[in-house]
Design a protein around this motif. Structure first.
Motif, mmCIF file in Angstrom:
data_model
loop_
_atom_site.group_PDB
_atom_site.id
_atom_site.type_symbol
_atom_site.label_atom_id
_atom_site.label_comp_id
_atom_site.label_asym_id
_atom_site.label_seq_id
_atom_site.Cartn_x
_atom_site.Cartn_y
_atom_site.Cartn_z
ATOM 1 N N ASN A 1 -4.216 1.523 3.117
ATOM 2 C CA ASN A 1 -3.116 1.342 4.066
ATOM 3 C C ASN A 1 -3.226 -0.164 4.451
ATOM 4 N N GLU B 1 -5.311 6.509 -1.321
ATOM 5 C CA GLU B 1 -4.399 5.538 -1.059
ATOM 6 C C GLU B 1 -4.912 4.440 -0.261
ATOM 7 N N THR C 1 -12.631 0.378 5.801
ATOM 8 C CA THR C 1 -12.022 -0.590 6.158
ATOM 9 C C THR C 1 -12.550 -2.162 5.572
ATOM 10 N N GLY D 1 0.904 -1.163 0.068
ATOM 11 C CA GLY D 1 -0.207 -0.052 0.049
ATOM 12 C C GLY D 1 0.800 1.346 0.032
ATOM 13 N N ASP D 2 2.132 1.379 0.528
ATOM 14 C CA ASP D 2 2.929 2.259 0.340
ATOM 15 C C ASP D 2 3.876 2.314 -0.614
ATOM 16 N N ASP E 1 5.682 5.912 2.461
ATOM 17 C CA ASP E 1 5.593 5.210 4.078
ATOM 18 C C ASP E 1 5.200 6.873 4.789
ATOM 19 N N ARG F 1 -12.664 7.105 4.796
ATOM 20 C CA ARG F 1 -11.846 5.842 5.067
ATOM 21 C C ARG F 1 -12.912 4.852 5.358
ATOM 22 N N GLN G 1 2.791 8.937 6.757
ATOM 23 C CA GLN G 1 1.514 8.667 7.291
ATOM 24 C C GLN G 1 1.070 10.112 8.338
ATOM 25 N N HIS H 1 -0.490 -0.254 8.642
ATOM 26 C CA HIS H 1 -0.561 0.559 9.822
ATOM 27 C C HIS H 1 -1.981 1.199 9.981
ATOM 28 N N SER H 2 -3.135 0.737 9.433
ATOM 29 C CA SER H 2 -4.371 1.360 9.581
ATOM 30 C C SER H 2 -4.962 0.816 10.952
#
Length: 351
Positions: A322, A320, A211, A103-104, A159, A209, A161, A325-326
């Motif tokens: 994640n 984007e 998930t 994802g990064d 990377d 956002r 954040q 680190h989500s």
């Protein structure tokens, strides 16, 4: 020598684990105090249940403090909550592994989602400028490529954040030496957001956002989401200032209360007194469909936090994703439990 090396590695690993949980639990206790000021003292019977649940279900009472936060906010104890530090230490390494870092890495992600519409215009990777077809570009070709159809472009470093590492360029300000100093990253189109979002912020692009998870049978399901928007002086969404507003994952209807980064609640947007209750995110079904479609192309990243928005042409844009680190602390606190039935609570037994 081998024994010394292995002992050193073990000590380093234990130290990192201790620091990780210590930091998480300090954060949880800090937020618990805020919640108690809003909702009253934490029920001691609920606290006991949280400790027992952490020990019996997650295998260690160090996972209890985040359960304290969830329970104090909900004013009850609920089975099925996932402690935020359990999620970070056990769940993500178990179900995403090293694949979450994709994802990064937009240059890699573009290849996996190749038949999807993308904001990407090109990349700077390992001292090389390339377009989305992985053709190398000279510095002159890059500038011409980026601004051929765009007045403004965005550059995001890898990377990045919490809204850091994001830069905006117009052609007259663009300099490849600046990009080289910033390091690896992606060039993207600048989004003109749907007019609906301008009532919340018209100086930056808001984000949705969501998930989503891939279960053990390969089924993709969006589980929870919130709407995030910056303040009037922000050029983009920044964690230290943005408000978070939960919504119904089935309908896209906004909750009546948003939260500052300090966890202070508000039912109105302070900058222009917009009330949240009853509003529905536009083209929400499109957002869900696109996320399910994208996640189906990378099912091996089992849990993903997607940041999307609807543009002024009613198209859903991926900002984007994640995969590493989500965090889930906000969603589990305000809307949880959100991840029941996925067997995550059993992962520590085989981790």
């Amino acid at each position: 020598m081998r024994a010394i090396i292995e002992t050193t590695k073990s000590v380093i690993k234990k130290t990192r684990t201790y620091l990780y949980h210590n930091e998480h639990n300090r954060d949880a206790h800090r937020i618990l105090k805020i919640v108690e000021k809003q909702k009253g003292p934490f029920n001691q019977n609920h606290k006991r249940l949280c400790i027992e649940y952490a020990q019996d279900v997650f295998g260690d009472k160090k996972y209890a403090p985040w359960l304290f936060v969830y329970s104090a906010f909900a004013r009850e104890f609920k089975e099925g909550w996932i402690s935020n530090n359990y999620y970070g230490q056990i769940v993500i390494p178990s179900i995403n592994g090293n694949y979450g870092v994709i994802g990064d890495r937009n240059a890699v992600l573009n290849g996996l989602l190749r038949d999807m519409d993308t904001l990407d215009l090109g990349y700077y990777v390992n001292q090389l400028f390339i377009d989305t077809n992985y053709n190398a570009l000279s510095e002159q070709e890059l500038k011409k490529h980026l601004f051929k159809d765009n007045e403004k472009v965005v550059y995001k470093i890898e990377d990045s954040q919490r809204g850091q590492g994001i830069y905006f360029f117009k052609e007259k300000d663009f300099n490849t030496d600046t990009i080289k100093k910033l390091g690896n990253g992606v060039f993207q189109k600048y989004i003109i957001q749907h007019p609906f979002y301008n009532q919340f912020t018209d100086t930056s692009v808001a984000t949705i956002r969501i998930t989503s998870v891939c279960d053990d049978e390969g089924n993709i399901e969006p589980r929870v989401g919130y709407f995030r928007f910056g303040r009037k002086n922000d050029s983009h969404v920044i964690s230290k200032s943005a408000l978070k507003l939960p919504f119904n994952i089935k309908t896209g209807e906004l909750f009546d209360t948003a939260y500052y980064p300090t966890w202070k609640p508000t039912k109105h947007l302070p900058d222009n007194d917009v009330a949240f209750a009853g509003k529905i995110l536009p083209e929400f079904d499109k957002c869900i469909d696109k996320i399910k479609n994208m996640h189906s192309k990378v099912p091996f990243i089992r849990c993903i936090g997607w940041d999307v928005i609807v543009n002024n042409n009613n198209d859903v844009e991926l900002i984007e994703l994640n995969g590493g680190h989500s965090g889930i602390k906000f969603s589990e606190t305000v809307q949880g439990p959100n991840f029941k039935g996925l067997n995550w609570e059993k992962l520590h037994k085989t981790n």
